[in-house]
Design a protein around this motif. Structure first.
Motif, PDB file in Angstrom:
ATOM      1  N   CYS A  31       0.801  -1.226   0.000  1.00 15.84           N
ATOM      2  CA  CYS A  31       0.000   0.000   0.000  1.00 15.84           C
ATOM      3  C   CYS A  31       0.836   1.280   0.000  1.00 15.84           C
ATOM      4  O   CYS A  31       0.380   2.333  -0.445  1.00 15.84           O
ATOM      5  N   TYR A  32       2.083   1.204   0.498  1.00 12.87           N
ATOM      6  CA  TYR A  32       2.922   2.404   0.555  1.00 12.87           C
ATOM      7  C   TYR A  32       3.851   2.552  -0.656  1.00 12.87           C
ATOM      8  O   TYR A  32       4.510   3.583  -0.791  1.00 12.87           O
ATOM      9  N   LEU A  33       3.906   1.539  -1.513  1.00 13.46           N
ATOM     10  CA  LEU A  33       4.870   1.576  -2.611  1.00 13.46           C
ATOM     11  C   LEU A  33       4.609   2.732  -3.574  1.00 13.46           C
ATOM     12  O   LEU A  33       5.546   3.401  -4.022  1.00 13.46           O
ATOM     13  N   ASP A  47      14.069   5.584   3.123  1.00 16.43           N
ATOM     14  CA  ASP A  47      13.638   4.585   2.135  1.00 16.43           C
ATOM     15  C   ASP A  47      13.925   3.160   2.602  1.00 16.43           C
ATOM     16  O   ASP A  47      13.130   2.248   2.363  1.00 16.43           O
ATOM     17  N   ASP A  48      15.075   2.969   3.244  1.00 16.39           N
ATOM     18  CA  ASP A  48      15.422   1.627   3.721  1.00 16.39           C
ATOM     19  C   ASP A  48      14.423   1.135   4.770  1.00 16.39           C
ATOM     20  O   ASP A  48      14.048  -0.044   4.781  1.00 16.39           O
ATOM     21  N   GLU A  49      13.980   2.014   5.635  1.00 17.95           N
ATOM     22  CA  GLU A  49      13.014   1.633   6.668  1.00 17.95           C
ATOM     23  C   GLU A  49      11.656   1.317   6.053  1.00 17.95           C
ATOM     24  O   GLU A  49      10.958   0.401   6.506  1.00 17.95           O
ATOM     25  N   MET A  50      11.250   2.031   5.007  1.00 12.96           N
ATOM     26  CA  MET A  50       9.980   1.743   4.345  1.00 12.96           C
ATOM     27  C   MET A  50      10.009   0.375   3.658  1.00 12.96           C
ATOM     28  O   MET A  50       8.969  -0.260   3.490  1.00 12.96           O
ATOM     29  N   ASP A  51      11.211  -0.073   3.287  1.00 13.83           N
ATOM     30  CA  ASP A  51      11.332  -1.403   2.672  1.00 13.83           C
ATOM     31  C   ASP A  51      11.082  -2.530   3.674  1.00 13.83           C
ATOM     32  O   ASP A  51      10.914  -3.686   3.272  1.00 13.83           O
ATOM     33  N   TYR A  52      11.055  -2.195   4.970  1.00 11.63           N
ATOM     34  CA  TYR A  52      10.811  -3.221   5.983  1.00 11.63           C
ATOM     35  C   TYR A  52       9.454  -3.900   5.800  1.00 11.63           C
ATOM     36  O   TYR A  52       9.301  -5.069   6.164  1.00 11.63           O
ATOM     37  N   PHE A  53       8.469  -3.172   5.256  1.00 14.22           N
ATOM     38  CA  PHE A  53       7.142  -3.760   5.084  1.00 14.22           C
ATOM     39  C   PHE A  53       7.182  -4.930   4.104  1.00 14.22           C
ATOM     40  O   PHE A  53       6.503  -5.947   4.307  1.00 14.22           O
ATOM     41  N   SER A  54       7.978  -4.810   3.055  1.00 10.43           N
ATOM     42  CA  SER A  54       8.153  -5.928   2.121  1.00 10.43           C
ATOM     43  C   SER A  54       9.043  -7.005   2.731  1.00 10.43           C
ATOM     44  O   SER A  54       8.792  -8.202   2.559  1.00 10.43           O
ATOM     45  N   LEU A  55      10.071  -6.582   3.461  1.00 10.34           N
ATOM     46  CA  LEU A  55      11.019  -7.524   4.046  1.00 10.34           C
ATOM     47  C   LEU A  55      10.363  -8.415   5.097  1.00 10.34           C
ATOM     48  O   LEU A  55      10.654  -9.617   5.187  1.00 10.34           O
ATOM     49  N   VAL A  56       9.452  -7.847   5.874  1.00 10.75           N
ATOM     50  CA  VAL A  56       8.750  -8.615   6.910  1.00 10.75           C
ATOM     51  C   VAL A  56       7.990  -9.780   6.288  1.00 10.75           C
ATOM     52  O   VAL A  56       7.990 -10.900   6.811  1.00 10.75           O
ATOM     53  N   GLY A  57       7.332  -9.513   5.152  1.00  8.68           N
ATOM     54  CA  GLY A  57       6.605 -10.581   4.471  1.00  8.68           C
ATOM     55  C   GLY A  57       7.515 -11.713   4.035  1.00  8.68           C
ATOM     56  O   GLY A  57       7.179 -12.897   4.183  1.00  8.68           O
ATOM     57  N   ILE A  58       8.685 -11.367   3.521  1.00  8.20           N
ATOM     58  CA  ILE A  58       9.647 -12.376   3.078  1.00  8.20           C
ATOM     59  C   ILE A  58      10.150 -13.202   4.266  1.00  8.20           C
ATOM     60  O   ILE A  58      10.277 -14.433   4.192  1.00  8.20           O
ATOM     61  N   ILE A  59      10.424 -12.530   5.387  1.00 12.70           N
ATOM     62  CA  ILE A  59      10.956 -13.209   6.576  1.00 12.70           C
ATOM     63  C   ILE A  59       9.971 -14.231   7.126  1.00 12.70           C
ATOM     64  O   ILE A  59      10.350 -15.350   7.505  1.00 12.70           O
ATOM     65  N   PHE A  60       8.688 -13.864   7.171  1.00 14.00           N
ATOM     66  CA  PHE A  60       7.700 -14.736   7.800  1.00 14.00           C
ATOM     67  C   PHE A  60       7.119 -15.787   6.856  1.00 14.00           C
ATOM     68  O   PHE A  60       6.572 -16.790   7.318  1.00 14.00           O
ATOM     69  N   THR A  61       7.221 -15.587   5.538  1.00 15.81           N
ATOM     70  CA  THR A  61       6.529 -16.479   4.599  1.00 15.81           C
ATOM     71  C   THR A  61       7.051 -17.908   4.638  1.00 15.81           C
ATOM     72  O   THR A  61       6.274 -18.856   4.818  1.00 15.81           O
ATOM     73  N   ALA A  62       8.363 -18.096   4.451  1.00 14.63           N
ATOM     74  CA  ALA A  62       8.912 -19.460   4.351  1.00 14.63           C
ATOM     75  C   ALA A  62       8.701 -20.279   5.629  1.00 14.63           C
ATOM     76  O   ALA A  62       8.090 -21.353   5.583  1.00 14.63           O
TER      77      ALA A  62
END
Length: 371
Positions: A31-33, A47-62
């Protein structure tokens, strides 16, 4: 004596629950992209901190999918849906309250960012419980003639969510930084709807009677243990056909996601305008949605699903290579756009078909292992 199989209207409610929950998770991740600069200013983040929203999904998915696989086989689809929708709804409400009018003014911008990110962690934890149910719902609740179409509807939910968020976020936020706070309110609504649908329609893990013979065989349950879970994973990961689908289609989708997320930077570097980039991104994602449905229908009509999968994969690979070569050059917008549309159509079109084939390949294991 011939056994008569039937389907129930409630299957559409179960389907809607999974689609809405997946849709919610992807919209809240993206939603923030489209308004990244204004969101970063609102939260006092870089910008790096805003990327955390995408990174969190990657961390928890697998790891989350491995847990969800065990849960759905141990306690059933009903509780898997309820766990997933509860986590997603709770996380969405936390995000919403952090930026809710009259509340957000009492919270420091940086603290708002961390609260929203914490809420998003709950969303990301609940997402795998819905993500793994695509083939499970199709195989358990739908008849033979409906399976590919229902799988396609669930498979295109992420693409639809990205389009929805890409269009709606700029409309809500505009050029006013203070309007960023309304995004979490708007995107929290589907999570509540998903939770309600889960409680209303997912009252049981299976329909009263199975819709097909293969679904009937899945109703005969033995005691499910962690050892059986590990042995089932081993069977899947040592199956050559399943590994082929994982590698080829998984790589295709990874490249597709990378292409969508980086298309703006790639096209900007060769002189394309913001309007051209916006048109290209919208058409690419829309063609992917159409491909997810059309390729499945085509495979069902022609009755050559394996051949259709091979053809679409080959076309997607060729058009990807050609489009990447053209993206290096300026003033080639229309041929580049044409190739990207064909790539998206075939890349996303592979997904529901590959899920169905993977479910058949892993039979008699539970369909969730095909995910």
């Amino acid at each position: 004596m011939t056994t008569e199989y039937q389907t129930y209207k409630r299957r559409w409610g179960v389907l809607a629950t999974v689609i809405i929950t997946n849709f919610t998770c992807f919209t809240e991740t993206t939603c923030y992209l489209a308004v990244a600069a204004r969101a970063a200013e609102y939260f006092h983040a870089d910008d790096d901190e805003m990327d955390y929203f995408s990174l969190v999904g990657i961390i928890f998915t697998a790891p989350g999918m491995l847990v969800a696989l065990y849960v759905v086989n141990k306690i059933g689809l009903k509780w898997c849906v309820r766990i997933g929708t509860s986590f997603v709804c709770f996380g969405s409400l936390v995000r919403m309250m952090a930026t809710f009018p009259d509340v957000e003014s009492k919270i420091q911008p940086k603290n708002k960012f961390y609260i929203v990110l914490a809420g998003h962690c709950f969303v990301a934890m609940g997402h795998p419980f819905a993500m793994i149910l695509t083939t499970q719902v199709s195989q358990t609740w739908f008849g033979e003639s409906e399976r590919l179409l229902s799988t396609a509807f669930m498979a295109i939910a992420p693409t639809a969510a990205v389009i929805y968020a890409s269009v709606l976020s700029p409309l809500i936020a505009g050029d006013d930084v203070e309007r960023i706070k309304y995004l979490n309110i708007v995107y929290a609504v589907p999570s509540i709807l998903g939770l309600v649908c889960g409680l209303v329609f997912c009252r049981t893990s299976t329909p009263p009677t199975p819709p097909t013979k293969s679904a009937e065989s899945q109703t005969v349950k033995s005691i499910y243990s962690f050892q059986k879970y590990l042995s089932s994973l081993k069977i899947v990961l040592t199956n050559k056909s399943t590994l082929g689908i994982m590698i080829f289609v998984g790589t295709n989708l990874a490249i597709y996601n990378a292409m969508i997320s980086q298309l703006s930077q790639i096209m900007c570097s060769t002189g394309y305008s913001s309007q051209q980039i916006g048109i290209a991104t919208a058409l690419i994602m829309f063609s992917g949605m159409i491909g997810g449905v059309v390729v499945g229908i085509l495979a069902r009509k022609l009755k050559f699903p394996v051949n259709i999968l091979k053809i679409t994969y080959c076309i997607s690979s060729i058009t990807l290579i050609a489009s990447l070569l053209l993206l290096r050059e300026p003033n080639l917008f229309f041929p580049t756009l044409f190739l990207l549309i064909i790539f998206s159509f075939c890349a996303i079109g592979c997904l529901p078909l590959s899920l169905e084939l993977a479910a058949e390949e892993t039979f008699p294991l539970e369909p969730v292992y095909a995910e």
